[in-house]
Design an enzyme around this catalytic site. Structure first.
Site, PDB file in Angstrom:
ATOM      1  N   THR A  94       0.931  -1.125  -0.052  1.00  0.00           N
ATOM      2  CA  THR A  94       0.054  -0.018  -0.107  1.00  0.00           C
ATOM      3  C   THR A  94       0.855   1.126   0.094  1.00  0.00           C
ATOM      4  OG1 THR A  94      -0.076  -0.204   2.489  1.00  0.00           O
ATOM      5  CG2 THR A  94      -1.965  -1.236   1.120  1.00  0.00           C
TER       6      THR A  94
ATOM      7  N   LYS B  57       4.433  -6.614   4.299  1.00  0.00           N
ATOM      8  CA  LYS B  57       3.936  -5.373   3.918  1.00  0.00           C
ATOM      9  C   LYS B  57       3.837  -4.725   5.092  1.00  0.00           C
ATOM     10  CE  LYS B  57       0.648  -3.460   3.740  1.00  0.00           C
ATOM     11  NZ  LYS B  57      -0.198  -2.314   4.610  1.00  0.00           N
TER      12      LYS B  57
ATOM     13  N   THR C 254       0.599  -2.502  11.017  1.00  0.00           N
ATOM     14  CA  THR C 254      -0.273  -2.381  10.059  1.00  0.00           C
ATOM     15  C   THR C 254       0.391  -3.406   9.072  1.00  0.00           C
ATOM     16  OG1 THR C 254      -1.410  -0.539  10.364  1.00  0.00           O
ATOM     17  CG2 THR C 254      -1.527  -1.257   8.244  1.00  0.00           C
TER      18      THR C 254
ATOM     19  N   GLU D 269       6.625   5.961   7.039  1.00  0.00           N
ATOM     20  CA  GLU D 269       6.266   6.855   6.367  1.00  0.00           C
ATOM     21  C   GLU D 269       7.147   8.290   6.719  1.00  0.00           C
ATOM     22  OE1 GLU D 269       2.320   6.570   6.987  1.00  0.00           O
ATOM     23  OE2 GLU D 269       2.050   5.100   5.542  1.00  0.00           O
TER      24      GLU D 269
ATOM     25  N   ASN E 221      11.614  -2.906  18.921  1.00  0.00           N
ATOM     26  CA  ASN E 221      12.446  -3.006  20.278  1.00  0.00           C
ATOM     27  C   ASN E 221      12.621  -4.597  20.061  1.00  0.00           C
ATOM     28  OD1 ASN E 221      11.522  -0.574  21.720  1.00  0.00           O
ATOM     29  ND2 ASN E 221       9.528  -1.581  21.086  1.00  0.00           N
TER      30      ASN E 221
ATOM     31  N   SER F 133      19.994 -10.192  29.357  1.00  0.00           N
ATOM     32  CA  SER F 133      20.103  -9.699  31.000  1.00  0.00           C
ATOM     33  C   SER F 133      21.364 -10.566  31.560  1.00  0.00           C
ATOM     34  CB  SER F 133      19.049 -10.028  31.856  1.00  0.00           C
ATOM     35  OG  SER F 133      18.747 -11.235  31.783  1.00  0.00           O
TER      36      SER F 133
END
Length: 394
Positions: free
Chosen positions: A148, A175, A186, A265, A389, A394
């Protein structure tokens, strides 16, 4: 022993699957309708959005019996078929009823991306079925059908080769470029393999891989209704090793997630927030994510402002164990704050500003209260922002 090696192209590397795309009229140009087909019904594992308003394709999937097998996935862009109620689910059934006139279907699945709140234009989709070559193996065709706002295609393939020359392969397309937040993005992601992996292992390893990649992605704080990751196996290679598959799958999902970050974007910079010396892993992760989601930090990155106060303030506000006399902050290798340098002098401010002008850099924060570490990766979007992330220990 085994070796993981990058392969050229994408889904074409996996035997037992066919794929392609066509233009059905949703886009003015380029593919907007695609498919992934298997030569015989195969196991499928999935991870979906945590948004309570799950789109009709996800609800359609979840209505099927547990551990079903499928031989067909239909994909479309420009229309999410979300918030369309039972009618949206019924539309999918009608579409597959018509598609079954062209090809044998076993528990077909649909996945959609696009605008929320509109019923699918079924007639356009159905009329495009005659354009499909169901025996094609066109990875570019199907990845184009789900793009898209993406500025580039996202695909990856690897082989896992063992000392005895046996190997299996994994490939994926994805995508996504905006409206991204933890609990997937998304995004749509489809992963194919020829590994002889069991269904329980598929479920376990896919979920684990998503937790450290797609489920740690954030762009603008919104969680979509359509987020989907699917894993299918043809088992054509007859080869499998759990640890090797786990490593290869995590490599693929993380690399695709980083592609989402780079394609955010308006993004121009990729930044790593590294928290070290935290009390425990949970606090390290919490502090890193606080930095990656802070509006103050977002605007500082966009404006190339080396004001360490925004970093320190965000860490302190996150509630983690910290002490201003123990905290150290670096922009790459430039020290901007510690207990001996609490004022940013002109020389170090200029050096830090030069770091922030680079297309990628690291902001490192050592809390010096423990041994845990977590890194969050992000990019500037002007008034938008994206972060991923990952890379924790640890």
């Amino acid at each position: 022993m085994y070796e993981i090696k990058r392969l050229e192209n994408g889904l074409e590397n996996i035997d037992g699957f066919y794929f392609g795309g066509v233009n059905s009229g949703f886009k003015k140009e380029g593919n907007d309708l695609g498919f992934i087909r298997s030569s015989e019904p195969v196991d499928i594992s999935s991870v979906f959005t945590s948004n309570k308003f799950q789109a009709a394709p996800i609800r359609h999937f979840l209505k099927k019996r547990q551990n079903f097998r499928t031989n067909f996935i239909l994909l479309n862009s420009k229309n999410a078929n979300a918030m369309t109620g039972e009618a949206g689910i019924n539309d999918i059934d009608e579409i597959f009823k018509n598609l079954s006139k062209n090809i044998n279907l076993v528990n077909p699945v649909m996945s959609s991306t696009g605008v929320i709140g509109y019923r699918l234009k079924k007639e356009k989709i159905i009329s495009a079925f005659d354009k499909f070559d169901f025996d094609s193996r066109d990875s570019n065709g199907v990845v184009g059908a789900i793009m898209t706002t993406d500025s580039f295609k996202k695909e990856i393939a690897v082989s896992v080769k063992f000392d005895d020359k046996k190997e299996f392969k994994i490939a994926a397309i994805c995508k996504g470029a905006g409206m991204i937040n933890p609990s997937l993005a998304t995004m749509l992601c489809f992963i194919l393999t020829d590994a002889n992996i069991s269904k329980p292992d598929m479920d376990e390893l896919l979920k684990e891989a998503c937790e450290s990649s797609f489920n740690a992605v954030s762009v603008d704080g919104d969680t979509s209704t359509n987020d989907t990751v699917m894993l299918l196996t043809s088992r054509k290679s007859g080869v499998y090793d759990k640890e090797a598959f786990k490593e290869a799958l995590k490599l693929i999902t993380k690399e695709l997630a980083l592609m989402l970050v780079k394609d955010g974007e308006g993004a121009t910079k990729v930044v790593e927030f590294n928290i070290s010396g935290a009390l425990n892993l949970k606090e390290a992760e919490h502090a890193a994510k606080a930095l990656s989601n802070s509006l103050l930090v977002k605007t500082a990155i966009f404006g190339e402002d080396p004001n360490w106060g925004r970093i320190a303030s965000t860490i302190g506000a996150s509630g983690v164990e910290c002490d201003e006399d123990k905290l150290e902050i670096y922009y790459d290798d430039v020290l901007v704050y510690d207990k001996f340098h609490k004022e940013l002098d002109e020389k170090r401010e200029l050096a830090a500003h030069q770091v922030m002008k680079k297309p990628s850099y690291t902001i490192s924060c050592n809390l010096n209260v423990g041994d845990a570490q977590f890194s969050a990766y992000g990019c500037d979007l002007g008034h938008k922002y994206v972060s991923i992330n990952a890379d924790y220990r640890s």
